[in-house]
Design a protein around this motif. Structure first.
Motif, mmCIF file in Angstrom:
data_model
loop_
_atom_site.group_PDB
_atom_site.id
_atom_site.type_symbol
_atom_site.label_atom_id
_atom_site.label_comp_id
_atom_site.label_asym_id
_atom_site.label_seq_id
_atom_site.Cartn_x
_atom_site.Cartn_y
_atom_site.Cartn_z
ATOM 1 N N MET A 149 -1.041 -46.129 74.572
ATOM 2 C CA MET A 149 -2.229 -45.949 73.735
ATOM 3 C C MET A 149 -2.491 -44.481 73.423
ATOM 4 O O MET A 149 -2.737 -44.109 72.271
ATOM 5 N N ASP A 150 -2.450 -43.618 74.439
ATOM 6 C CA ASP A 150 -2.673 -42.189 74.202
ATOM 7 C C ASP A 150 -1.616 -41.624 73.267
ATOM 8 O O ASP A 150 -1.915 -40.832 72.377
ATOM 9 N N ARG A 152 0.197 -43.137 70.935
ATOM 10 C CA ARG A 152 -0.034 -43.576 69.556
ATOM 11 C C ARG A 152 -1.238 -42.876 68.945
ATOM 12 O O ARG A 152 -1.192 -42.399 67.809
ATOM 13 N N ALA A 153 -2.339 -42.791 69.681
ATOM 14 C CA ALA A 153 -3.567 -42.224 69.134
ATOM 15 C C ALA A 153 -3.435 -40.723 68.878
ATOM 16 O O ALA A 153 -3.820 -40.231 67.806
ATOM 17 N N LYS A 287 -10.253 -41.183 77.447
ATOM 18 C CA LYS A 287 -9.330 -42.028 76.689
ATOM 19 C C LYS A 287 -10.092 -42.800 75.618
ATOM 20 O O LYS A 287 -9.593 -42.999 74.502
ATOM 21 N N LEU A 291 -9.392 -42.852 71.639
ATOM 22 C CA LEU A 291 -9.145 -44.122 70.960
ATOM 23 C C LEU A 291 -10.116 -44.340 69.815
ATOM 24 O O LEU A 291 -9.716 -44.750 68.708
ATOM 25 N N ALA A 295 -9.044 -44.802 65.933
ATOM 26 C CA ALA A 295 -9.332 -46.048 65.221
ATOM 27 C C ALA A 295 -10.193 -45.817 63.988
ATOM 28 O O ALA A 295 -10.033 -46.492 62.963
ATOM 29 N N TRP A 304 -3.415 -49.408 67.580
ATOM 30 C CA TRP A 304 -3.658 -49.227 69.009
ATOM 31 C C TRP A 304 -3.474 -50.541 69.756
ATOM 32 O O TRP A 304 -3.042 -50.559 70.921
ATOM 33 N N THR A 307 -0.164 -51.339 71.466
ATOM 34 C CA THR A 307 0.358 -50.425 72.476
ATOM 35 C C THR A 307 0.378 -51.077 73.852
ATOM 36 O O THR A 307 -0.273 -52.101 74.084
ATOM 37 N N SER A 309 0.025 -50.197 78.090
ATOM 38 C CA SER A 309 -0.428 -49.212 79.079
ATOM 39 C C SER A 309 0.022 -49.533 80.494
ATOM 40 O O SER A 309 -0.004 -48.665 81.357
ATOM 41 N N ARG A 335 -7.334 -48.638 80.466
ATOM 42 C CA ARG A 335 -7.222 -49.136 79.094
ATOM 43 C C ARG A 335 -8.406 -50.052 78.752
ATOM 44 O O ARG A 335 -9.043 -49.905 77.713
#
Length: 457
Positions: A149-150, A152-153, A287, A291, A295, A304, A307, A309, A335
């Motif tokens: 997630m991190d 991708r973001a 986080k 996020l 988004a 997201w 993803t 985690s 997450r």
């Protein structure tokens, strides 16, 4: 670390094909325990390719081999490794400044005692085929890109600033999730090697060496395209929290921490004469804040949800043949906390533990999941308590002592004023506390998570 008991010890001899291992050492065989993926390696093949790049990847691989081959004692975290590695330029690797920088970075990262001896290779490694793709000429930074997630973001947020000057370095071994066109045209398609352990099963699962692996691969990519920044996508809870308050009773986790990356900068500089800087654009945010910004502000912000985690291996947390995330390890709890705090939602079937509101741990899991082990439950409890303790740390009597130590380390590593660092740390921890308490309230007082932490408000 100060150790009162003798360290468990392992001597590893990296051997080329047809070469015999040194007596008393465990063999790590090139081509068997360390295998290079030709296609992935060719994606690293720029005009600046040199044998030292290949050697650095071998060193990263054998560090992983060592880390996974020797279990840690329940009474003593640290281990001692003596590693013999064949390289193309032993004079370069045996330089005192290179060895010292390498050992200092690894000792801090893993909490172990590392020793290296380098010798000349008997047969030179075949260099990867050249000119398979066009390497960028104006790159400013690389980012370790995974399905997390991190990752991708932060890639999305930093790309708004840097555009095509930001280059992804994929830090997985598998390329199946990368579009075929991108695999053929983009550099750094995957980590170009895999590591297998004698006997097939890991003796140790703490995986602290993973930070070295990702740092080396990212640094080699930056060197090959003459970039001087490496973006570390971790947010504050993930980068600072594990070093501030280790999960369980383990050694502080520095895998995504500036204190470790500044040591890697020194190692790369003395090894390659190339100056890099690891940057932490989201270090002082949670986080959830990262996020939410991704988004709301990025064209691919909805991605997201795809993803992953989870720290658990996919084969351990599958349900009826379908891949899921466990939902109760520390990474999954962070997450779920972050998705809630960001005002987003994801299907319960994302996780094996479909509900954290259930009255018992067992009832929270999917009815089709049968691997309810004691170790998995203890792992889950440790993760939940980590975030509870992180939320309470600012109220503890030890906080000022903790803060002085960590702000001093961070200020030196980031070359920033310690007072500014202290203010940012306070704000990030306060934000975590607000998010964690709201998350707990949403679970309800009957939740097994609330019961584990004593239903404290």
């Amino acid at each position: 670390m100060t150790n009162l008991l003798p360290l468990k010890e392992l001597t590893v001899h990296v051997v080329e094909p047809e070469e015999r291992r040194r007596k008393g050492a465990v063999a790590c065989r090139l081509g068997q325990n360390i295998k290079f993926d030709i296609a992935a390696l060719e994606s690293f093949s720029s005009l600046k390719w040199q044998p030292v790049v290949f050697d650095a990847l071998v060193v990263a691989a054998v560090v992983e081999f060592c880390d996974r081959s020797l279990s840690r004692s329940s009474m003593n975290w640290g281990r001692r490794f003596v590693v013999h590695v064949p390289v193309h330029e032993p004079f370069r690797w045996s330089d005192k400044s290179v060895v010292a920088a390498l050992v200092q970075a690894l000792n801090l990262l893993t909490g172990d005692d590392w020793h290296f001896e380098f010798r000349a290779r008997k047969v030179s490694a075949q260099p990867p085929a050249q000119f398979r793709m066009e390497f960028p000429s104006n790159a400013e930074a690389v980012i370790a890109f995974s399905d997390g997630m991190d990752s991708r973001a932060v890639d999305g947020l930093e790309r708004k600033r840097l555009g095509q000057r930001l280059i992804r370095v994929r830090v997985g071994n598998k390329q199946q999730d990368v579009p075929l066109k991108e695999r053929r045209q983009a550099p750094f398609a995957a980590i170009p090697y895999s590591v297998s352990i004698n006997g097939g099963r890991n003796a140790e699962s703490s995986a602290r060496s993973r930070g070295f692996k990702f740092s080396v691969v990212s640094a080699m990519a930056a060197y090959l395209i003459d970039a001087h920044e490496i973006i570390v996508p971790e947010s504050g809870q993930g980068a600072i929290g594990p070093a501030f308050l280790p999960v369980g009773q383990g050694y502080e986790d520095y895998r995504s921490h500036p204190v470790f990356t500044v040591l890697m900068e020194r190692f790369i500089k003395v090894l390659l004469a190339h100056q890099i800087r690891y940057k932490f654009p989201r270090l002082w945010t949670t986080k959830a804040e990262t996020l939410r910004e991704f988004a709301n502000n990025c064209s691919d912000g909805a991605k997201w949800i795809k993803t992953r985690s989870c720290w658990q291996q996919s084969r351990q947390v599958g349900v009826s043949g379908a891949q899921r995330q466990c939902g109760i390890c520390a990474a999954c709890v962070l997450r779920r906390l972050s998705v809630h705090a960001a005002g987003l939602q994801e299907p319960p079937e994302t996780y094996v533990w479909e509900s954290l509101q259930a009255p018992t741990w067992e009832e929270g899991a999917s009815k089709d999941f049968k691997r309810l082990t004691t170790s998995l439950r203890e792992y889950a409890i440790a993760g939940v308590l980590h975030f509870e303790h992180l939320a309470l740390i600012r109220k503890s009597m030890e906080y000022e002592l903790f803060k002085r130590r960590h702000t001093g380390e961070l200020a030196r590593s980031l070359a920033e004023d310690s007072q500014v660092i202290a203010q940012r740390l306070d704000r990030m921890l306060e934000q975590h506390t607000l998010e964690w308490y709201a998350f707990k309230d949403a679970l309800g007082r009957e939740s097994f998570v609330r019961k584990w932490i004593g239903n404290r408000s």
